[in-house]
Each structure stands twice: as structure tokens, then as C-alpha cells.
Design a protein around this motif. Structure first.
Motif, PDB file in Angstrom:
ATOM      1  N   VAL A   1      70.394 -36.607  32.413  1.00 56.51           N
ATOM      2  CA  VAL A   1      70.847 -37.657  33.329  1.00 56.51           C
ATOM      3  C   VAL A   1      70.068 -38.938  33.060  1.00 56.51           C
ATOM      4  CG1 VAL A   1      70.949 -38.411  35.745  1.00 56.51           C
ATOM      5  CG2 VAL A   1      71.571 -36.062  35.134  1.00 56.51           C
ATOM      6  N   ALA A   2      70.781 -40.012  32.754  1.00 57.43           N
ATOM      7  CA  ALA A   2      70.179 -41.343  32.628  1.00 57.43           C
ATOM      8  C   ALA A   2      70.566 -42.130  33.872  1.00 57.43           C
ATOM      9  CB  ALA A   2      70.679 -42.049  31.377  1.00 57.43           C
ATOM     10  N   ALA A   3      69.569 -42.554  34.640  1.00 53.39           N
ATOM     11  CA  ALA A   3      69.819 -43.257  35.892  1.00 53.39           C
ATOM     12  C   ALA A   3      68.867 -44.436  36.007  1.00 53.39           C
ATOM     13  CB  ALA A   3      69.644 -42.305  37.078  1.00 53.39           C
ATOM     14  N   ALA A   4      69.147 -45.311  36.962  1.00 50.01           N
ATOM     15  CA  ALA A   4      68.315 -46.493  37.185  1.00 50.01           C
ATOM     16  C   ALA A   4      67.876 -46.551  38.635  1.00 50.01           C
ATOM     17  CB  ALA A   4      69.082 -47.762  36.806  1.00 50.01           C
ATOM     18  N   ALA A   5      66.798 -47.279  38.872  1.00 49.32           N
ATOM     19  CA  ALA A   5      66.279 -47.457  40.222  1.00 49.32           C
ATOM     20  C   ALA A   5      65.626 -48.827  40.325  1.00 49.32           C
ATOM     21  CB  ALA A   5      65.267 -46.359  40.556  1.00 49.32           C
ATOM     22  N   HIS A   6      65.416 -49.275  41.540  1.00 49.55           N
ATOM     23  CA  HIS A   6      64.615 -50.481  41.744  1.00 49.55           C
ATOM     24  C   HIS A   6      63.845 -50.341  43.051  1.00 49.55           C
ATOM     25  CE1 HIS A   6      66.733 -52.794  44.976  1.00 49.55           C
ATOM     26  NE2 HIS A   6      67.783 -52.094  44.581  1.00 49.55           N
ATOM     27  N   PRO A   7      62.678 -51.000  43.157  1.00 54.10           N
ATOM     28  CA  PRO A   7      61.799 -50.784  44.303  1.00 54.10           C
ATOM     29  C   PRO A   7      62.027 -51.695  45.487  1.00 54.10           C
ATOM     30  CG  PRO A   7      60.685 -52.140  42.690  1.00 54.10           C
ATOM     31  CD  PRO A   7      62.037 -51.802  42.104  1.00 54.10           C
ATOM     32  N   GLY A   8      63.012 -52.620  45.397  1.00 56.46           N
ATOM     33  CA  GLY A   8      63.113 -53.632  46.434  1.00 56.46           C
ATOM     34  C   GLY A   8      61.933 -54.587  46.335  1.00 56.46           C
ATOM     35  N   TYR A   9      61.446 -55.033  47.463  1.00 52.44           N
ATOM     36  CA  TYR A   9      60.266 -55.901  47.475  1.00 52.44           C
ATOM     37  C   TYR A   9      59.071 -55.027  47.830  1.00 52.44           C
ATOM     38  CZ  TYR A   9      57.309 -59.993  48.490  1.00 52.44           C
ATOM     39  OH  TYR A   9      56.311 -60.935  48.493  1.00 52.44           O
ATOM     40  N   ALA A  10      58.321 -54.650  46.815  1.00 52.00           N
ATOM     41  CA  ALA A  10      57.169 -53.774  46.999  1.00 52.00           C
ATOM     42  C   ALA A  10      55.900 -54.504  46.609  1.00 52.00           C
ATOM     43  CB  ALA A  10      57.328 -52.507  46.166  1.00 52.00           C
ATOM     44  N   GLU A  11      54.827 -54.216  47.298  1.00 56.84           N
ATOM     45  CA  GLU A  11      53.546 -54.862  47.045  1.00 56.84           C
ATOM     46  C   GLU A  11      52.887 -54.248  45.810  1.00 56.84           C
ATOM     47  OE1 GLU A  11      49.370 -56.067  49.291  1.00 56.84           O
ATOM     48  OE2 GLU A  11      50.768 -54.673  50.239  1.00 56.84           O
ATOM     49  N   THR A  12      52.871 -55.003  44.726  1.00 54.93           N
ATOM     50  CA  THR A  12      52.229 -54.565  43.482  1.00 54.93           C
ATOM     51  C   THR A  12      51.505 -55.760  42.862  1.00 54.93           C
ATOM     52  OG1 THR A  12      54.050 -55.128  41.969  1.00 54.93           O
ATOM     53  CG2 THR A  12      54.196 -53.006  43.107  1.00 54.93           C
ATOM     54  N   ASN A  13      50.906 -55.534  41.709  1.00 55.89           N
ATOM     55  CA  ASN A  13      50.244 -56.622  40.994  1.00 55.89           C
ATOM     56  C   ASN A  13      51.228 -57.506  40.233  1.00 55.89           C
ATOM     57  OD1 ASN A  13      47.670 -55.732  41.777  1.00 55.89           O
ATOM     58  ND2 ASN A  13      47.569 -54.287  40.063  1.00 55.89           N
TER      59      ASN A  13
END
Length: 314
Positions: free
Chosen positions: A203-215
Motif C-alpha cells: 500500500v502506497a499512501a500519503a499523509a499530512h500533519p496539519g499545523y503541528a509544532e515542529t522545528n
């Protein structure tokens, strides 16, 4: 998907996961939670110092975790090849269950990778394209394997320009970022199509974190010495962003939840910004078969990596 969280991750005992950019942010959380559920995790990071420190932190957070750090610079195709070669030689006949293409850069000033590519396109797309292609035979041999590529809601800023993939004519950092994230989604679309054509259950899938606090948000101002802008970014993160532990949930869902569909795109439920994982909106251009095929062919030419689909079918 209502309310899905890290406690819903199925048992991952006996499975192996490679997570790029696992030294901080959502990459670290992704690796940590997979390890917590029993997976063997490989932290694939550019910095030896930060990667080693993340490994120590993970072993502290998850006593008894089976984890290791391996150096990987997605902005240098020689490093990508070295990573894949060493992984293959040391893994022997073992499979690879999860490849999480998480690492990325955002809105940087114009720079080039070691191979001469515009940095955002080179790191966010081409580096992961090459890594996936080199590890694909091992993934194809592993029943139930998944490839999760982390894109962004900011892919909506722009479709790829096949005539100017390296943004040489007119570089605008946010447009280039959006195009690199559109490339991520087009890559997943074409990869899923090719896997389906050979009858593979990968399975090849995609995701995104929205607005997440990272560097990630403060990286460009810090690189340019714009201290005021860096402070604004960090203050914005604290005021508006969800924590990295929440931002990692869409990636973890795509990697582990039952019934995830090929070419799906998972993000936070509330306006694609925050909340539990849910199906995410994506621009129509990221579902274009012709564009996906053209990008794939261009990526093969630029990276000199031609992914082999000879392997296990369904």
C-alpha cells in the motif's frame, strides 16, 4: 476514523520500519510510537549528532525498544544509495514492512542539493523517490508492507511545473514548497497505480500533519539569521499549532490502521488543521495519471534510479 489515536495502533511486533527525519518532530513521534507497539525502527537522519541523541531519547521513552540510527542525507543521492546498500547488506533476507518518507524542508532560501537540484524539490521529492525505489524490492517481498509519504496541505499552493522542476526561472520559496508537496502526492498516485498494475498488496499512501509544532517552521529564518522572524514562527507554533504527538497521528494511521486504501491522503479532521486522522482534501492535479507518469519518468532521469517492480505480487 473518529477519535483514532496512538493507543489504537495495532501490535507491530516482528515488523520493521524505516522513518526518515526521525530525529525530531513528527518523525520522532512516529518512530517512538511504532517502537512502543513493538516494531523495530530505523531512525534515518541526516545529522549523526541529532540522530544519536534521538535514539538515546527513544530508548529512554520506550525501555527495551529495538531501534537503531542510520545516517541518511536526502539531499545527497550518494548518501541515499549508501543507506540503501548498507541496509540491504545488513538486513540479509529480512523484509521491510514500513517505509515512512517523513523528512522534509520548508520555504528555504534558494539552495541546491549535492546533486544540483533545488533543495525543496531535491529533498522532499527526489530523495524520497530514490530511497523508495532502492528499497522497493525488499518492500515487495514483505506481505502487507506499506509506504507512507508525508505531504502537506500547502501542496495546494502550486502544481508542479514540468518545464522548471528546479525552479530556475523564478524562485518563490513558498510556491516551490507547495510544488514539492504536490510532487509527493503525484509520486504516491503513480506508485499506487504501478503497484496495482502488478497485483502487489503493498500500500502506497500519503499523509499530512496539519499545523503541528515542529522545528520545520523556524528553520528558514534561523538559516538566514532573521531572529525576529524565527521568534514569530516559534510564538505562532506555541499559540496555534497542535503538538507533534498529534501531528504524527495521520502518518501513524496511514502506516498501521486496517483498511487504509492505496493512494489515500490522511490528515487532521478539523479543517485539515488539527484533530484526529481523517480523509483529507487534495488538489485534482495530484490525481492526474499523465502528470504522475511524466513526473516519474523525469525523476528516474534525474536520480538515475529506476524502481524495479519485480517481486512478490498479491
Amino acid at each position: 476514523m473518529t477519535g483514532w489515536n496512538a493507543s489504537d495502533i495495532p501490535d507491530q511486533s516482528g515488523r520493521t520500519a524505516v522513518v526518515t527525519g526521525a530525529n525530531s518532530g513528527i518523525g520522532y513521534v512516529t518512530a517512538r510510537e511504532l517502537a512502543r507497539r513493538g516494531a523495530r525502527v530505523v531512525l534515518a537522519c541526516r545529522s549523526g549528532e541529532r540522530g544519536t541523541r534521538a535514539l538515546e531519547q527513544l530508548r529512554s521513552d520506550v525501555p527495551g525498544a529495538e531501534a537503531e540510527f542510520r545516517k541518511l542525507d536526502l539531499g545527497d543521492l550518494a548518501s541515499v544509495r549508501e543507506f540503501a546498500t548498507s541496509y540491504d547488506s545488513e538486513a540479509g533476507g529480512d523484509g521491510l514492512d514500513l517505509l515512512i518518507n517523513n523528512a522534509g524542508v520548508m520555504a528555504l532560501p534558494y539552495r541546491r542539493t549535492a546533486d544540483g537540484f533545488e533543495t525543496q524539490f531535491g529533498v522532499n521529492h527526489l530523495g524520497h523517490f530514490a530511497l523508495t525505489g532502492l528499497l522497493l524490492p525488499r518492500l515487495l517481498r514483505t506481505p502487507g508492507a506499506r509506504i507512507v509519504t508525508v505531504s502537506s496541505a500547502f501542496h495546494a499552493l502550486g502544481n508542479i511545473d514540468m518545464g522548471d522542476l528546479n525552479s530556475e526561472r523564478n524562485y518563490r520559496r513558498w510556491l516551490a514548497y507547495g510544488r514539492s508537496k504536490s510532487a509527493n502526492l503525484l509520486f504516491v498516485h503513480e506508485l499506487a497505480r504501478r503497484l496495482a498494475a502488478m497485483g502487489s498488496d503493498v500500500v502506497a499512501a500519503a499523509a499530512h500533519p496539519g499545523y503541528a509544532e515542529t522545528n520545520l517552521q523556524a528553520a528558514a529564518p534561523k538559516m538566514e539569521g532573521r531572529k525576529a522572524a524565527e521568534r514569530v514562527m516559534r510564538l505562532g507554533n506555541r499559540a496555534l499549532a497542535q503538538p507533534a504527538s498529534a501531528g504524527a497521528l495521520p502518518s501513524l494511521y496511514a502506516a498501521t490502521a486496517p483498511g487504509v486504501s492505496p493512494d489515500s491522503f490522511t490528515g487532521p479532521r478539523f479543517l485539515g488543521w488539527q484533530g484526529a486522522p481523517a480523509k483529507s482534501w487534495r488538489a485534482k492535479w495530484t490525481l492526474n495519471d499523465t502528470a504522475g507518469e511524466r513526473l516519474w519518468e523525469a525523476s528516474e532521469g534525474l536520480t538515475k534510479v529506476s524502481p524495479s517492480f519485480a517481486g512478490r505480487g498479491a
